[in-house]
Scaffold this motif. Structure first.
Motif, PDB file in Angstrom:
ATOM      1  N   MET A 140     -10.737  14.316  -0.760  1.00  0.00           N
ATOM      2  CA  MET A 140     -11.196  15.293  -1.738  1.00  0.00           C
ATOM      3  C   MET A 140     -10.162  16.398  -1.933  1.00  0.00           C
ATOM      4  SD  MET A 140     -14.146  14.328  -2.931  1.00  0.00           S
ATOM      5  CE  MET A 140     -14.952  15.800  -3.562  1.00  0.00           C
ATOM      6  N   ASP A 141      -9.563  16.836  -0.842  1.00  0.00           N
ATOM      7  CA  ASP A 141      -8.547  17.894  -0.928  1.00  0.00           C
ATOM      8  C   ASP A 141      -7.366  17.441  -1.782  1.00  0.00           C
ATOM      9  OD1 ASP A 141     -10.101  19.486   0.674  1.00  0.00           O
ATOM     10  OD2 ASP A 141      -8.949  19.105   2.515  1.00  0.00           O
ATOM     11  N   ARG A 142      -6.971  16.189  -1.623  1.00  0.00           N
ATOM     12  CA  ARG A 142      -5.835  15.679  -2.402  1.00  0.00           C
ATOM     13  C   ARG A 142      -6.173  15.643  -3.891  1.00  0.00           C
ATOM     14  NH1 ARG A 142      -2.228  13.920   1.256  1.00  0.00           N
ATOM     15  NH2 ARG A 142      -2.991  13.078   3.251  1.00  0.00           N
ATOM     16  N   LEU A 143      -7.385  15.240  -4.211  1.00  0.00           N
ATOM     17  CA  LEU A 143      -7.810  15.181  -5.613  1.00  0.00           C
ATOM     18  C   LEU A 143      -7.885  16.577  -6.225  1.00  0.00           C
ATOM     19  CD1 LEU A 143     -10.669  12.554  -5.211  1.00  0.00           C
ATOM     20  CD2 LEU A 143      -8.368  12.125  -6.085  1.00  0.00           C
ATOM     21  N   GLN A 144      -8.457  17.513  -5.492  1.00  0.00           N
ATOM     22  CA  GLN A 144      -8.596  18.881  -5.991  1.00  0.00           C
ATOM     23  C   GLN A 144      -7.237  19.555  -6.153  1.00  0.00           C
ATOM     24  OE1 GLN A 144     -11.292  20.333  -3.003  1.00  0.00           O
ATOM     25  NE2 GLN A 144     -13.127  19.777  -4.184  1.00  0.00           N
ATOM     26  N   ALA A 145      -6.315  19.222  -5.254  1.00  0.00           N
ATOM     27  CA  ALA A 145      -4.974  19.824  -5.324  1.00  0.00           C
ATOM     28  C   ALA A 145      -4.234  19.408  -6.592  1.00  0.00           C
ATOM     29  CB  ALA A 145      -4.159  19.433  -4.098  1.00  0.00           C
ATOM     30  N   LYS A 146      -4.623  18.278  -7.162  1.00  0.00           N
ATOM     31  CA  LYS A 146      -4.002  17.810  -8.402  1.00  0.00           C
ATOM     32  C   LYS A 146      -4.720  18.322  -9.650  1.00  0.00           C
ATOM     33  CE  LYS A 146      -0.778  15.335  -6.455  1.00  0.00           C
ATOM     34  NZ  LYS A 146       0.657  15.632  -6.639  1.00  0.00           N
ATOM     35  N   GLY A 147      -5.742  19.151  -9.455  1.00  0.00           N
ATOM     36  CA  GLY A 147      -6.456  19.726 -10.589  1.00  0.00           C
ATOM     37  C   GLY A 147      -7.341  18.748 -11.332  1.00  0.00           C
ATOM     38  N   LEU A 148      -7.778  17.698 -10.658  1.00  0.00           N
ATOM     39  CA  LEU A 148      -8.597  16.682 -11.307  1.00  0.00           C
ATOM     40  C   LEU A 148     -10.071  17.077 -11.335  1.00  0.00           C
ATOM     41  CD1 LEU A 148      -6.947  13.659  -9.496  1.00  0.00           C
ATOM     42  CD2 LEU A 148      -6.833  14.040 -11.962  1.00  0.00           C
ATOM     43  N   ASN A 149     -10.731  16.799 -12.456  1.00  0.00           N
ATOM     44  CA  ASN A 149     -12.185  16.851 -12.471  1.00  0.00           C
ATOM     45  C   ASN A 149     -12.678  15.706 -11.606  1.00  0.00           C
ATOM     46  OD1 ASN A 149     -12.758  19.031 -14.091  1.00  0.00           O
ATOM     47  ND2 ASN A 149     -12.789  17.845 -15.985  1.00  0.00           N
ATOM     48  N   ILE A 150     -13.579  15.976 -10.684  1.00  0.00           N
ATOM     49  CA  ILE A 150     -14.090  14.935  -9.804  1.00  0.00           C
ATOM     50  C   ILE A 150     -15.483  14.560 -10.262  1.00  0.00           C
ATOM     51  CG2 ILE A 150     -14.672  14.331  -7.442  1.00  0.00           C
ATOM     52  CD1 ILE A 150     -12.565  16.339  -6.520  1.00  0.00           C
ATOM     53  N   MET A 161       0.828  -1.195   0.000  1.00  0.00           N
ATOM     54  CA  MET A 161       0.000   0.000   0.000  1.00  0.00           C
ATOM     55  C   MET A 161       0.867   1.252   0.000  1.00  0.00           C
ATOM     56  SD  MET A 161      -3.201  -1.013   0.017  1.00  0.00           S
ATOM     57  CE  MET A 161      -4.150   0.333   0.736  1.00  0.00           C
ATOM     58  N   TRP A 162       0.418   2.282  -0.707  1.00  0.00           N
ATOM     59  CA  TRP A 162       1.134   3.550  -0.777  1.00  0.00           C
ATOM     60  C   TRP A 162       0.612   4.513   0.272  1.00  0.00           C
ATOM     61  CZ3 TRP A 162       3.838   5.810  -5.382  1.00  0.00           C
ATOM     62  CH2 TRP A 162       4.310   4.829  -6.246  1.00  0.00           C
ATOM     63  N   PRO A 163       1.420   5.467   0.710  1.00  0.00           N
ATOM     64  CA  PRO A 163       0.895   6.557   1.545  1.00  0.00           C
ATOM     65  C   PRO A 163      -0.088   7.390   0.725  1.00  0.00           C
ATOM     66  CG  PRO A 163       3.300   6.456   1.655  1.00  0.00           C
ATOM     67  CD  PRO A 163       2.885   5.554   0.532  1.00  0.00           C
ATOM     68  N   ALA A 164      -1.164   7.808   1.333  1.00  0.00           N
ATOM     69  CA  ALA A 164      -2.171   8.578   0.602  1.00  0.00           C
ATOM     70  C   ALA A 164      -1.591   9.856   0.000  1.00  0.00           C
ATOM     71  CB  ALA A 164      -3.337   8.925   1.527  1.00  0.00           C
ATOM     72  N   LYS A 165      -0.643  10.467   0.683  1.00  0.00           N
ATOM     73  CA  LYS A 165      -0.074  11.719   0.193  1.00  0.00           C
ATOM     74  C   LYS A 165       0.820  11.529  -1.025  1.00  0.00           C
ATOM     75  CE  LYS A 165       3.816  11.646   3.464  1.00  0.00           C
ATOM     76  NZ  LYS A 165       4.490  12.380   4.565  1.00  0.00           N
ATOM     77  N   GLU A 166       1.210  10.293  -1.319  1.00  0.00           N
ATOM     78  CA  GLU A 166       2.108  10.028  -2.440  1.00  0.00           C
ATOM     79  C   GLU A 166       1.454   9.280  -3.591  1.00  0.00           C
ATOM     80  OE1 GLU A 166       5.535   7.967  -1.023  1.00  0.00           O
ATOM     81  OE2 GLU A 166       5.976   9.425   0.565  1.00  0.00           O
ATOM     82  N   VAL A 167       0.300   8.682  -3.354  1.00  0.00           N
ATOM     83  CA  VAL A 167      -0.242   7.743  -4.340  1.00  0.00           C
ATOM     84  C   VAL A 167      -0.634   8.405  -5.662  1.00  0.00           C
ATOM     85  CG1 VAL A 167      -2.673   7.889  -3.641  1.00  0.00           C
ATOM     86  CG2 VAL A 167      -1.755   5.727  -4.558  1.00  0.00           C
ATOM     87  N   LEU A 168      -1.004   9.672  -5.636  1.00  0.00           N
ATOM     88  CA  LEU A 168      -1.481  10.322  -6.857  1.00  0.00           C
ATOM     89  C   LEU A 168      -0.348  10.730  -7.788  1.00  0.00           C
ATOM     90  CD1 LEU A 168      -4.333  12.558  -5.391  1.00  0.00           C
ATOM     91  CD2 LEU A 168      -4.495  10.267  -6.379  1.00  0.00           C
ATOM     92  N   GLY A 169       0.868  10.736  -7.298  1.00  0.00           N
ATOM     93  CA  GLY A 169       1.982  11.139  -8.151  1.00  0.00           C
ATOM     94  C   GLY A 169       1.957  12.627  -8.436  1.00  0.00           C
ATOM     95  N   ARG A 170       2.677  13.013  -9.485  1.00  0.00           N
ATOM     96  CA  ARG A 170       2.800  14.442  -9.788  1.00  0.00           C
ATOM     97  C   ARG A 170       1.675  14.955 -10.675  1.00  0.00           C
ATOM     98  NH1 ARG A 170       8.861  15.871 -11.514  1.00  0.00           N
ATOM     99  NH2 ARG A 170       7.931  17.954 -11.285  1.00  0.00           N
TER     100      ARG A 170
END
Length: 273
Positions: A184-194, A106-115
């Protein structure tokens, strides 16, 4: 096949007893290990370096000789076990006869989304391990960047989830974030359409090509209760899957398969333009 080890007939050696404890969440947490069962999962565990040890029955060693060879080639310990021991290590009626003792993947949540993620699956409060594993497998198949389990969910490293992922747990980055707002904050911080899957969504999947051509995170709700209202309100779009037959709804894994496939298709087309 000539085996360079002898098959033991003791079912309760410390190694087997400790491995059987990994069927339970508490045992996995205490040992910081988990079990992968079946040829696909064991193959992926060996290939990715997650396998610390392989357990195999005599029939399994004959059937999966290539996996035993691969494990030995990589200096992964191979322990022969009896059929009775295999049953103690499995939660299936008919164990396939091969297991891998694995370090956590398992990855840390703060790292799983990548750049710069382009496609992320976000199962929310998923309760069924089979669905969790199947969703990981689908995400891997379509080339998703990550799977982020949000809220209180099943353990993706539980036996049924690992088995249902058919090795994909070792291929695609997977993480858990118990705090829904933090997810949700992590997803929005990456500029993803949710995008939230919703039976009464204002956008039909058939008419969402332009939306799907953008970097996307898909929210998939709990099997029984769907997505909470607060997440639906925060989604960029609520998307419905057209149902043209008489079925009332689709299960989680099926809905996720359809949505992730459509996203992957539109992202690929956008990249070609």
């Amino acid at each position: 096949m000539d085996l360079d080890f002898e098959f033991a007939f003791t079912e309760r050696t410390p190694r087997i007893v400790n491995a059987a404890k990994l069927l339970r969440s508490q045992g996995r947490k205490k040992a910081d290990l988990f079990l992968a069962e079946g040829p696909n999962s064991v193959d992926a565990a060996i290939a990715t370096g997650a396998a610390r040890e392989v357990f195999v029955t005599q029939a399994g060693a004959q059937r999966f000789a290539d996996l035993i060879t691969a494990a030995q080639h990589l200096s992964v310990r191979v322990d022969p076990i009896t059929d009775r021991a295999a049953k103690s290590m499995s939660d299936t009626v008919t164990p396939p006869g091969i297991f891998a003792l694995c370090t956590p993947v398992m990855w840390p949540a703060k790292e799983v989304l990548g750049r710069r993620p382009r496609l992320v699956a976000v199962p929310v409060e998923t309760a069924e391990p089979g669905n969790a594993g199947t969703l990981i497998r689908v995400a891997d198949a379509v080339g998703a960047d990550a799977v982020l389990f949000a809220g209180t969910t099943v353990d993706p490293q539980s036996p049924k989830a690992v088995r249902s992922s058919a090795g994909s747990l070792f291929h695609v980055p997977v993480a858990r974030e118990t705090n829904l707002q933090a997810a949700m904050d992590r997803l929005q911080a990456k500029g993803l359409n949710i995008l939230a899957t919703c039976a009464d969504g204002e956008v039909s999947l058939d008419e969402a090509d332009e939306i799907l051509a953008q970097p996307t995170a898909w929210l998939f709700g709990n099997e029984a209760h769907g997505l909470p209202d607060e997440l639906l309100a925060k989604a960029t779009h609520r998307v419905r899957i057209p149902i043209r037959g008489r079925a009332e709804s689709l299960n989680l894994a099926t809905a996720a398969s359809i949505c992730l496939y459509e996203s992957a298709k539109q992202l690929a087309r956008a990249a070609e333009r």
